[in-house]
Design an enzyme around this catalytic site. Structure first.
Site, PDB file in Angstrom:
ATOM      1  N   LYS A  48       0.814  -1.237  -0.190  1.00  0.00           N
ATOM      2  CA  LYS A  48       0.085   0.004  -0.046  1.00  0.00           C
ATOM      3  C   LYS A  48       0.768   1.406   0.021  1.00  0.00           C
ATOM      4  CE  LYS A  48      -4.302  -1.946   2.139  1.00  0.00           C
ATOM      5  NZ  LYS A  48      -5.286  -1.422   3.054  1.00  0.00           N
ATOM      6  N   ASP A  65     -10.252   2.976   2.363  1.00  0.00           N
ATOM      7  CA  ASP A  65     -10.402   2.546   3.765  1.00  0.00           C
ATOM      8  C   ASP A  65     -11.234   3.712   4.687  1.00  0.00           C
ATOM      9  OD1 ASP A  65      -9.258   0.118   3.155  1.00  0.00           O
ATOM     10  OD2 ASP A  65      -7.209   0.842   3.699  1.00  0.00           O
TER      11      ASP A  65
END
Length: 276
Positions: A66, A103
């Site tokens: 990520k 997220d």
């Protein structure tokens, strides 16, 4: 031409994303497919170039890539920069790569799904100071939730996080434990409790106020030890399935312009995980 999408990570075989997105493509009559791609860290740059060259329209990014993928993006939005993490990539019409992170917004949507509102929960405690905590805190603040307090084992890391969160504050773990009853929303963002491999609790929720919303972003197991104790203490608990589903739905919307049915997917994934 049929479009295709992917999720990259190492490991990747445990990902529920292919099942989730393929169902959404079918439900919405979209001629597309979604595949898992195992990418080791030393092959990340080559993998990004190959996905683009092979005509992938977009992909999700999971651990451990990520943060490492950011240098290979042409554009990264503010949310991903604050988190220092990209979990969704879209290949734009001109062939450039746009990276974002869904997220935090996915977590906020999961809260709103159970009726939690920014003016109804009061003081908010975020446990942890990693990338997930940063993204969730930023998204919560953007949605009007707060005031936000951060607690973390390493106090300096929590203090650095508050620099980009105006009005937020920091408590040590002991201070957070001593004042836990004042918080109307507690969000656990660490790996403690995941897959029973890190059994334990970052804080003891025994003295929370009745009706406190207690969230844990872990979804395997569906109920961590932390959530179980919070439920037994009278808290309203929420696991990480909703966040996972909504972050995926936000990625799906970025790629297709359609926000899919999250309620049905939440039930499907919960049932599948609960059957393990």
């Amino acid at each position: 031409m049929k479009k295709w999408y992917a999720v990259i990570g190492d490991p990747i075989e445990q990902s529920k994303s292919p099942m989730m997105h393929d169902i959404w493509f079918q439900e919405n009559g979209i001629d597309a497919s979604y595949i898992p791609v195992h990418v080791e860290s030393n092959h990340l740059e080559d993998a990004v170039a190959s996905l683009k060259r092979l005509g992938c329209s977009g992909w999700n990014v999971t651990v451990p890539h990520k943060s490492a993928i950011i240098p290979f993006m042409d554009h990264v939005d503010e949310e991903a920069r604050r988190m220092n993490a990209v979990n969704t990539v879209k290949v734009l019409d001109d062939g450039t790569l746009f990276g974002t992170n869904t997220d935090g917004r996915g977590f906020v949507k999961s809260l709103q799904e159970i009726g939690a509102t920014y003016d109804g929960v009061g003081d908010l405690l975020v446990v942890g100071a990693g990338g997930a905590a940063a993204g969730i805190s930023f998204a919560l603040a953007s949605a009007g939730f707060g005031p936000i307090t951060i607690t973390n084992r390493t106090i300096e890391k929590a203090e650095r996080m508050t620099e980009s969160l105006p009005g937020s504050s920091v408590l040590s773990s002991d201070e957070a434990q001593a004042t836990i009853e004042k918080f109307g929303l507690i969000v656990q963002t660490t790996s403690v409790g995941m897959n029973f491999a890190h059994n334990g609790m970052p804080l003891d929720p025994a003295r929370i106020s009745d009706g406190t919303i207690v969230a844990d972003i872990i979804y395997n197991p569906l109920e961590t030890e932390f959530l179980r104790h919070a439920r037994e203490a009278g808290g309203k608990t929420i696991n990480g399935v909703g966040m996972f589903v909504h972050q995926g739905a936000l990625a799906f919307e970025l790629w297709t312009g359609i926000y899919p049915d999250t309620k049905k997917m939440n039930e499907l994934i919960s049932n599948e995980l609960g059957g393990k």
